[in-house]
Scaffold this motif. Structure first.
Motif, PDB file in Angstrom:
ATOM      1  N   ASN A 224       0.806  -1.218   0.000  1.00  0.00           N
ATOM      2  CA  ASN A 224       0.000   0.000   0.000  1.00  0.00           C
ATOM      3  C   ASN A 224       0.842   1.272   0.000  1.00  0.00           C
ATOM      4  N   GLY A 225       2.154   1.102   0.181  1.00  0.00           N
ATOM      5  CA  GLY A 225       3.032   2.273   0.148  1.00  0.00           C
ATOM      6  C   GLY A 225       3.131   3.005   1.471  1.00  0.00           C
ATOM      7  N   ASP A 226       2.471   2.476   2.481  1.00  0.00           N
ATOM      8  CA  ASP A 226       2.515   3.144   3.801  1.00  0.00           C
ATOM      9  C   ASP A 226       3.003   2.178   4.885  1.00  0.00           C
ATOM     10  N   GLY A 227       3.744   1.158   4.449  1.00  0.00           N
ATOM     11  CA  GLY A 227       4.237   0.174   5.418  1.00  0.00           C
ATOM     12  C   GLY A 227       3.273  -0.969   5.646  1.00  0.00           C
ATOM     13  N   THR A 228       2.162  -0.944   4.969  1.00  0.00           N
ATOM     14  CA  THR A 228       1.204  -2.051   5.096  1.00  0.00           C
ATOM     15  C   THR A 228       0.967  -2.689   3.730  1.00  0.00           C
ATOM     16  N   PHE A 229       0.481  -3.896   3.816  1.00  0.00           N
ATOM     17  CA  PHE A 229       0.171  -4.640   2.595  1.00  0.00           C
ATOM     18  C   PHE A 229      -1.295  -5.085   2.652  1.00  0.00           C
ATOM     19  N   ALA A 230      -1.873  -5.292   1.484  1.00  0.00           N
ATOM     20  CA  ALA A 230      -3.240  -5.841   1.424  1.00  0.00           C
ATOM     21  C   ALA A 230      -3.176  -7.199   0.735  1.00  0.00           C
ATOM     22  N   ASP A 231      -3.867  -8.160   1.302  1.00  0.00           N
ATOM     23  CA  ASP A 231      -3.926  -9.486   0.691  1.00  0.00           C
ATOM     24  C   ASP A 231      -4.864  -9.421  -0.517  1.00  0.00           C
ATOM     25  N   VAL A 232      -4.293  -9.471  -1.705  1.00  0.00           N
ATOM     26  CA  VAL A 232      -5.098  -9.368  -2.932  1.00  0.00           C
ATOM     27  C   VAL A 232      -5.135 -10.712  -3.683  1.00  0.00           C
ATOM     28  N   ASN A 278      -3.816  -4.858 -14.965  1.00  0.00           N
ATOM     29  CA  ASN A 278      -4.898  -4.146 -14.272  1.00  0.00           C
ATOM     30  C   ASN A 278      -5.060  -4.670 -12.846  1.00  0.00           C
ATOM     31  N   GLY A 279      -3.973  -5.234 -12.325  1.00  0.00           N
ATOM     32  CA  GLY A 279      -4.030  -5.760 -10.957  1.00  0.00           C
ATOM     33  C   GLY A 279      -4.476  -7.204 -10.886  1.00  0.00           C
ATOM     34  N   THR A 280      -4.764  -7.786 -12.032  1.00  0.00           N
ATOM     35  CA  THR A 280      -5.183  -9.198 -12.017  1.00  0.00           C
ATOM     36  C   THR A 280      -4.225 -10.032 -12.874  1.00  0.00           C
ATOM     37  N   PHE A 281      -4.298 -11.326 -12.632  1.00  0.00           N
ATOM     38  CA  PHE A 281      -3.448 -12.269 -13.359  1.00  0.00           C
ATOM     39  C   PHE A 281      -4.319 -13.379 -13.948  1.00  0.00           C
ATOM     40  N   THR A 282      -3.855 -13.931 -15.061  1.00  0.00           N
ATOM     41  CA  THR A 282      -4.519 -15.093 -15.643  1.00  0.00           C
ATOM     42  C   THR A 282      -3.510 -16.221 -15.750  1.00  0.00           C
ATOM     43  N   GLU A 283      -3.881 -17.380 -15.269  1.00  0.00           N
ATOM     44  CA  GLU A 283      -2.963 -18.519 -15.285  1.00  0.00           C
ATOM     45  C   GLU A 283      -2.924 -19.101 -16.702  1.00  0.00           C
ATOM     46  N   ARG A 284      -1.738 -19.102 -17.313  1.00  0.00           N
ATOM     47  CA  ARG A 284      -1.631 -19.495 -18.720  1.00  0.00           C
ATOM     48  C   ARG A 284      -0.558 -20.548 -18.971  1.00  0.00           C
ATOM     49  N   ALA A 285      -0.227 -21.330 -17.961  1.00  0.00           N
ATOM     50  CA  ALA A 285       0.885 -22.278 -18.148  1.00  0.00           C
ATOM     51  C   ALA A 285       0.607 -23.258 -19.283  1.00  0.00           C
ATOM     52  N   GLU A 286      -0.616 -23.741 -19.356  1.00  0.00           N
ATOM     53  CA  GLU A 286      -0.915 -24.741 -20.379  1.00  0.00           C
ATOM     54  C   GLU A 286      -0.785 -24.155 -21.780  1.00  0.00           C
ATOM     55  N   GLU A 287      -1.391 -23.014 -22.001  1.00  0.00           N
ATOM     56  CA  GLU A 287      -1.332 -22.455 -23.354  1.00  0.00           C
ATOM     57  C   GLU A 287       0.047 -21.941 -23.710  1.00  0.00           C
ATOM     58  N   ALA A 288       0.831 -21.601 -22.673  1.00  0.00           N
ATOM     59  CA  ALA A 288       2.202 -21.167 -22.945  1.00  0.00           C
ATOM     60  C   ALA A 288       3.143 -22.348 -23.109  1.00  0.00           C
ATOM     61  N   GLY A 289       2.674 -23.532 -22.753  1.00  0.00           N
ATOM     62  CA  GLY A 289       3.499 -24.735 -22.924  1.00  0.00           C
ATOM     63  C   GLY A 289       4.492 -24.968 -21.810  1.00  0.00           C
ATOM     64  N   VAL A 290       4.190 -24.464 -20.595  1.00  0.00           N
ATOM     65  CA  VAL A 290       5.125 -24.651 -19.478  1.00  0.00           C
ATOM     66  C   VAL A 290       4.491 -25.374 -18.294  1.00  0.00           C
ATOM     67  N   ALA A 291       3.314 -25.961 -18.522  1.00  0.00           N
ATOM     68  CA  ALA A 291       2.620 -26.600 -17.393  1.00  0.00           C
ATOM     69  C   ALA A 291       3.203 -27.962 -17.060  1.00  0.00           C
ATOM     70  N   LEU A 292       3.671 -28.653 -18.098  1.00  0.00           N
ATOM     71  CA  LEU A 292       4.078 -30.055 -17.936  1.00  0.00           C
ATOM     72  C   LEU A 292       5.381 -30.287 -18.695  1.00  0.00           C
ATOM     73  N   SER A 293       5.883 -31.515 -18.623  1.00  0.00           N
ATOM     74  CA  SER A 293       7.059 -31.857 -19.416  1.00  0.00           C
ATOM     75  C   SER A 293       6.647 -32.009 -20.877  1.00  0.00           C
TER      76      SER A 293
END
Lengths: 537, 353
Positions: A224-232, A278-293
């Motif tokens: 938060n920039g004031d010594g505190t954090f928010a669980d997002v 925009n503050g959010t993430f999308t999990e893309r391991a499979e489509e990026a080809g890094v989820a598995l061997s």
């Protein structure tokens, strides 16, 4: 002429390795994991290390995470006896002569909390005061130590709101929203507690595989920039996926100016969280080809590094795992996708029989190509009894990079140990990268780099609009790319400075892409120097 | 059983003539046996044999009830007597053979079981008597009629194992320093997971007979299982050179080359293995992988699709779907990639926790 030939022959025959393994005077740490016949899973997982200059004297100091006491009969509330000195984490301040002094007590880091069994460490200047702060992960609650700038630290966990809880593993500071304040990602391994531990095996009792325990979510804290954090965690989408997470590394893999997150999971698919800006993430391991061997198999992902090994300007991935699984290298193809390259790079044959934890893509011989160091050991301390072709203790692996292909090199020791964490940095300010490796239940190993064959350049970034340490900056030097980070490896935090091997080059051209968007160029920079670069206003 | 026997005897006109009184007791015994009253049946049959000691069917019936009770020791004299009285009396030889076998008299049981044509018990008796070759023949014959009989399968496996051991022992006794003897020892050690000993024996075998077929292949497998791929490659290379027509050697060499990062050589070797033994899913999967890694996506797609036509629902087919998904994703064919991933996941199961 004959003399010359003789001299050349002798030089060849006494060729020395890159590292000399030597514990500097003053580092007397002994990791206490307290293995028991109950085979509590936590007892085989600890051993984090950090390299940081906590007092800004220009010399790297060493922080080692201890674990705690376990007994065959554990009942809640759990007491790991962390108030006893043998179970303290330790901070060793480097002296001018290369020796170290244990300053744990004076620094206010002595008691890690009796309810906390220690795991790993992250380093970052979360309040931009110019002094690195320490975040320690535990089974129990995590601890954020604010660096007071006078050689002491204050536990600010409660105020900052970053205690996490459960079983935390690797953590790392990064600025996911480029607001100039370092945020914090904490991986968590699984839902587990000593009273509900399971042991597995037949004739030999051993640690259960991770699938025996429920998965859990990872935590993202916004600064938060004031010594505190928010669980997002929920709002950002990080908590949308449950994992069995052990390693974390950050890099902007698609070049959109925002750092993405790779999380190594044990025994299930890996996670690649793409930053949506925009503050959010999308999990893309499979489509990026890094989820598995490449065969579509999950593996025991433990340590990870996220850097450009083939100098094409895009960050690649290396993930360590267990013997017979082959450490995974994913080459960043530049279109948001990766290709599994463990076979082509030679890593498959080097790692097929080994199990790895801490890992780094680091240029150890300053030839301009990032090499690989892996802290190695199987997870099961009795694996030889179950499969004689596997080994519990192993020496670390050093593999030198020859234009994108790796070949085994002398790591400076052939003594097998239970390697876990690994932190990378230039301990003696020689322009060469050293390694400190955490060893489970034993003393750490320090790999002093004695190579002197090439030129180098090491940058210290000082952010203005960006975060103070320029974490997340992309730095391009003579065609090589580094992303500035202290995170990666396993349970560990490395030197925040950015190191480049320059080969035969005596000058360098430097481009810095700051998280703020500022692009800074330095031409004809002299090689073989430590250079501090302040973010242009 | 008794009813069937009497009916059979009556139909074939073999009914023995006994005294009327003895026949009455036999009939009473049959009635008691059918009601599960074994004790009463035995009494009736014993009375019949007392009244007419030459009446063979009464002994067969008596022996049958004893067999049903599991009283093989008592069944044996009754059945012997029946055969003594009538060499060809139906059912007695088979039952006597089984009873003798149950009591451990396997050698004595063999002629009776042979005469009765009971291949399964005969094979077991021959196994116990140490006549392993004939045991295997009999058990295989029995398995044709009862392909999944666990006792028969176990006995066949045991007979084959013992025969193998016997041959191995003979080899070691007669030619202890021969290459085959060291090869046999190596196989034994490898079976016990003693890789170092096995490796040493194979090396000795190869010193004695450098062109010993299969030894390099076996050594390569030992190295591969220990993940020592450079050494495995050397051994498979040597085997492939010795026996260029061996598809397994070519496949194993291709696999090792792949792991060792020699992708072009791997593709060539796997293509050769595929020619030597077409339609092998293992070869096809690795060949597709080598083609894909070499950038020959058209070849990889064709190879993996061929694999999927041969094998639809296996670990290899899951891997092939996963590989195809990767190819399609790189080509921007996202719908095809999603379809392949769906196939992959339906075979592998959801890996999410």
């Amino acid at each position: 002429m004959f003399r010359l030939w003789l001299a050349a022959a002798v030089a060849t025959s006494i060729a020395v390795g890159i590292f000399r393994v030597k514990t500097p005077a003053g580092i007397d740490f002994l990791h206490q994991n307290s293995p028991t016949p109950k085979k509590y899973l936590i007892e085989t997982m600890g051993g984090g290390v950090a390299l940081l200059d906590y007092n800004n004297d220009g010399l790297l100091d060493v922080f080692l995470v201890n674990s705690g006491q376990l007994t065959p009969s554990m009942h809640a509330p759990y007491n790991f006896q962390r108030s006893l000195p043998k179970y303290w984490n330790r901070l060793y301040r480097q002296n001018r002569d290369g020796s170290f002094t244990d300053v744990t007590k004076a620094a206010g880091l002595a008691n890690a909390g009796d309810g906390n069994y220690g795991m790993g460490v992250a380093i970052g200047d979360y309040d931009n005061d110019g002094f690195p702060d320490i975040y320690v992960t535990n089974y129990g609650k995590d601890t954020l130590y604010h660096n007071n700038g006078d050689g002491t630290f204050t536990d600010v966990t409660a105020k900052a709101g970053v205690a996490a809880g459960g079983w935390s593993a690797s953590a790392g500071f990064f600025d996911y929203d480029n607001d100039g304040h370092l945020d914090l990602l904490v991986t968590r391994y699984m839902q587990w507690d000593p009273a509900h531990n399971k042991a597995c095996g037949g004739s030999w009792v051993t640690y259960c595989p991770p699938g025996a325990f429920p998965a859990t979510t990872n935590i993202l804290y916004h600064n938060n920039g004031d010594g505190t954090f928010a669980d997002v965690s929920k709002a950002s989408g990080i908590a949308a996926k449950k994992g069995r997470s052990l390693g974390v590394a950050f890099a902007d893999y698609d070049g959109d100016g925002y750092p993405d997150i790779f999380i190594a999971n044990d025994g299930m698919e890996e996670f690649l969280f793409h930053n949506n800006r925009n503050g959010t993430f999308t999990e893309r391991a499979e489509e990026a080809g890094v989820a598995l061997s490449d065969d579509g198999n999950p593996y025991a992902g433990m340590g990870v590094d996220f850097r450009d090994y083939d100098n094409d300007g895009k960050p690649d991935l290396i993930v360590t795992n267990l013997a017979k699984q082959i450490y995974a290298i994913y080459h960043n193809d530049g279109n948001g996708s990766f290709s599994y390259r463990s076979l082509q790079t030679g890593l498959a044959k080097l790692s097929a029989a080994s199990s790895g934890w801490g890992v780094g893509f680091v240029d150890f011989n300053n030839d301009g190509w990032k090499d690989i160091f892996v802290a190695q050991s199987h997870v099961m301390d009795n694996v030889e009894k179950i499969n004689p072709s596997m080994h519990y203790k192993e020496p670390p692996m050093l593999a030198l990079n020859s234009k994108g292909v790796f070949q085994r090199a002398d790591a400076g020791t052939s003594v097998p140990v239970a390697g876990r964490g690994a932190a990378f940095g230039d301990l003696r300010n020689t322009g060469r990268m050293d390694v400190v490796m955490g060893v489970l239940g034993a003393r750490p190993e320090v790999f002093m780099n004695q190579d002197s064959s090439n030129h180098w350049l090491t940058l210290t970034l000082v952010g203005a609009k960006s975060n103070r340490d320029g974490i997340g900056s992309r730095v391009v030097v003579n065609g090589q790319t580094q992303n500035v980070t202290t995170a990666g490896s396993y349970l560990s935090a490395s030197d925040k400075r950015v190191h480049f091997g320059l080969g035969a080059d005596r000058t360098a051209s430097v481009e810095i892409f700051w998280p703020s968007g500022i692009h800074q160029v330095l031409k004809n920079v002299r090689a073989d120097q430590f250079l501090t670069v302040k973010e242009a206003q | 059983m008794i009813t069937h026997l009497l009916l059979f005897l009556a139909m074939t006109g073999q009914t023995q003539t006994g005294s009327a009184e003895a026949v009455q007791h036999v009939q009473a015994g049959i009635a008691a046996e059918q009601q599960g009253q074994h004790g009463a049946a035995i009494q009736q049959f014993q009375t019949a044999t007392r009244l007419d000691p030459e009446f063979a069917p009464a002994y067969v019936d008596l022996g049958t009830v004893y067999m049903e009770q599991g009283s093989y020791a008592k069944a044996i004299p009754a059945l012997r007597r029946a055969i003594q009285l009538d060499e060809n009396i139906e059912g007695a030889k088979g039952m006597l053979g089984v009873a003798l076998l149950a009591q451990g008299y396997s050698t004595q049981a063999i002629p009776y079981l042979k005469a009765a044509g009971l291949q399964g018990p005969l094979g077991i008796a021959q196994l116990e008597a140490g006549d392993l070759e004939n045991s295997i023949v009999s058990l295989e014959a029995a398995l044709k009629d009862h392909p999944n009989d666990p006792q028969l399968l176990f006995s066949l496996s045991r007979a084959a194992g013992l025969l193998s051991k016997q041959a191995g022992d003979a080899l070691l006794a007669t030619h202890p320093n021969s290459a085959p003897a060291h090869e046999a020892l190596a196989e034994n050690y490898w079976g016990l997971q003693r890789a170092a000993n096995a490796e040493k024996e194979y090396q000795t075998a190869l010193q004695l007979q450098p062109k010993l077929p299969g030894a390099h292949l076996a050594m390569g497998k030992i190295y591969a299982s220990a993940q020592q791929w450079p050494q495995a490659e050397q051994q498979f290379q040597a085997e492939a050179a010795l026996r260029p027509g061996d598809a397994e050697a070519a496949y194993r060499l291709g696999d090792a080359l792949l792991t060792n990062g020699k992708i072009r050589q791997a593709q060539a070797e796997l293509a050769r293995a595929d020619k030597l033994q077409p339609d092998m899913p293992e070869i096809l999967y690795d060949l597709g992988k080598a083609e894909s890694l070499n950038g020959d996506t058209v070849g990889a797609e064709a190879t993996w699709k061929h694999l999927l036509r041969i094998e639809a629902n296996s670990d290899l087919s899951a891997k092939a779907h996963f590989g195809l998904a990767g190819i399609y994703r790189k080509q921007g064919k996202l719908a095809e990639a999603a379809r392949e991933m769906k196939e992959f996941q339906s075979i592998k199961g959801n890996t999410n926790p």
